[in-house]
Design a protein around this motif. Sequence first.
Motif, short mmCIF file in Angstrom:
data_model
loop_
_atom_site.label_atom_id
_atom_site.label_comp_id
_atom_site.label_asym_id
_atom_site.label_seq_id
_atom_site.Cartn_x
_atom_site.Cartn_y
_atom_site.Cartn_z
N PHE A 53 0.99 -1.04 -0.11
CA PHE A 53 -0.15 0.02 -0.10
C PHE A 53 0.70 1.48 -0.04
O PHE A 53 0.59 2.22 -0.73
CB PHE A 53 -0.94 0.00 1.18
N VAL A 54 1.95 1.07 0.94
CA VAL A 54 2.88 2.22 0.78
C VAL A 54 3.63 2.51 -0.29
O VAL A 54 3.70 3.70 -0.97
CB VAL A 54 3.58 2.27 2.24
N LYS A 55 4.10 1.47 -0.83
CA LYS A 55 5.12 1.40 -2.10
C LYS A 55 4.53 1.86 -3.25
O LYS A 55 4.95 2.74 -4.17
CB LYS A 55 5.64 0.05 -2.37
N GLU A 56 3.11 1.54 -3.28
CA GLU A 56 2.21 2.18 -4.46
C GLU A 56 2.08 3.51 -4.73
O GLU A 56 1.47 4.11 -5.27
CB GLU A 56 0.67 1.44 -4.32
N GLN A 57 2.30 4.25 -3.33
CA GLN A 57 2.17 5.77 -3.42
C GLN A 57 3.63 6.35 -3.79
O GLN A 57 3.53 7.56 -3.53
CB GLN A 57 1.64 6.10 -1.88
N LEU A 58 4.60 5.81 -3.91
CA LEU A 58 5.91 6.02 -4.13
C LEU A 58 6.46 5.81 -5.55
O LEU A 58 5.86 4.45 -6.02
CB LEU A 58 6.88 5.41 -3.09
N SER A 59 7.38 6.49 -5.86
CA SER A 59 7.94 5.77 -7.31
C SER A 59 9.38 6.05 -7.06
O SER A 59 10.03 7.00 -6.63
CB SER A 59 7.41 6.94 -8.37
N ILE A 60 10.17 5.18 -7.66
CA ILE A 60 11.64 5.10 -7.33
C ILE A 60 12.10 5.77 -8.63
O ILE A 60 11.93 5.63 -9.60
CB ILE A 60 12.36 3.52 -7.38
N LEU A 61 13.11 7.04 -8.08
CA LEU A 61 13.79 7.75 -8.91
C LEU A 61 15.07 7.07 -9.61
O LEU A 61 15.35 7.27 -10.65
CB LEU A 61 13.99 9.11 -8.35
N ILE A 62 15.59 6.56 -8.75
CA ILE A 62 17.11 5.83 -8.99
C ILE A 62 17.42 4.98 -7.75
O ILE A 62 17.23 5.32 -6.67
CB ILE A 62 18.15 6.96 -9.10
N ARG A 63 18.01 3.92 -8.36
CA ARG A 63 18.42 2.97 -7.08
C ARG A 63 19.89 2.53 -7.68
O ARG A 63 20.33 2.48 -8.62
CB ARG A 63 17.72 1.61 -7.49
N SER A 64 20.89 2.98 -6.47
CA SER A 64 22.14 2.68 -6.47
C SER A 64 22.82 1.28 -6.96
O SER A 64 21.86 0.29 -6.67
CB SER A 64 23.06 3.25 -5.35
N GLN A 65 23.63 0.93 -7.77
CA GLN A 65 24.11 -0.37 -8.09
C GLN A 65 25.62 -0.54 -7.82
O GLN A 65 26.42 -0.47 -8.85
CB GLN A 65 23.92 -0.53 -9.42
#
Lengths: 158, 248
Positions: free
Chosen positions: B170-182
């Motif tokens: 429910f929480v993740k659906e209200q957020l969007s990932i801009l960038i994920r480090s690798q």
Amino acid sequence: MSTDVIERTEKTTTINYFDGSSKQVTILDEEIPYPDGKLIVSRTDKQGIITHCNQSFVDMSGYTEEEIIGQPHSILRHPDMPRAAFKDLWDTLKRSEKWHGYVKNLRKDGSYYWVYAIAIPNIRKGEIMGYTSVRRKPSRTQINECIELYANMMQEEQ
Amino acid sequence: MSYTMTVSPDFSPDHIAGWYVFNTYLQRQLNIPIHLELYNNFDEQRKAIANNEIDLIFANPYDASMLVREKNFTAVAAPENSSDEAIIAVKEGSQIAHIEDLKEGTRIVTTDDPDVNMMGMIMLEPADLNKENTSTTIVDSYPLVAKQLIQGNADIGFFLDESFDSLSKFVKEQLSILIRSQIFVIRHVMLAGPKLEDKHQDIKNVLLNMLNDEKGPGVLNSLGISSWENQEHEDTEFMIDLMDTLVG
């Protein structure tokens, strides 16, 4: 239907290294964007010979890992980079200090990519055993400033 | 003599019980008394380290440098195939689609997790953002980072990737990932202090043999770790060198 045509301007040029040696390379006027969220990592021995590199280094350089290990770090040297920048890098590291700066790197196919590089000496029991360099994504503002700065430095070196 | 073990405060709340189970397992294997002390934040934990109250620590890579160089700790093992990665997220529907869309004055919400904050700020550099031209709000946990974003009180939030991934659907659906480090090269490590010097090899042996022990796999599972791998001195020195290139 239209087809995009990418013009690749190719030329051969000579790189003069700050130690007095030189090499002929083919260069392309084509920038490869730095990948988001990644670090490019490599280590060299005291002579600047590459001993380790990560996958991002391999991907961005265009070489295979086998081709990279054992080569001098200057394999990435782009002819648009002034010799003074690398002299400053090595002088700083040999004083056991951290160096950082913006670098235009040459890929195997002659294209290029910009990085913000940080290099440090690997000090073990008080002695420099080699060097580690980590590169990250630079901002376009900084790249544009360096394009102008390095062009001026190159003119002074001629 | 009794010893004290602690865990970097950024561990997942799902694994609190797991660390107590691990501590019991370790005491039985080593036949020494170990007290597990968990701290609410990095500041409290660092005070305990400064007072030489800690003997064994599952340390954040940011603190590992200080523990090895200033407190003579030794790395004994690290979770296999595991690295610390950071996520920068925005509220779902945000106009911000790329890092380069961010402008001066960007409002950041984060926790006091030092390596996540370091990685987060590095990922903002392509937008010419830094501590001076952004504002940062520190909250106590990653669910609170998410809450601040969802309520519109911040433009971007920094998360440890596994903490982001463990947020509710429910929480993740209200957020969007801009960038994920690798980044792959920064990770938590188990460090043993000088008071345990004569037990370092025993601790390493216990950790590396957990998969072969009858109860070990269950304990590992409760920690969310697949197995431990050996951490040689040079591995630790290399990680510290890397941290030196990234800090400051």
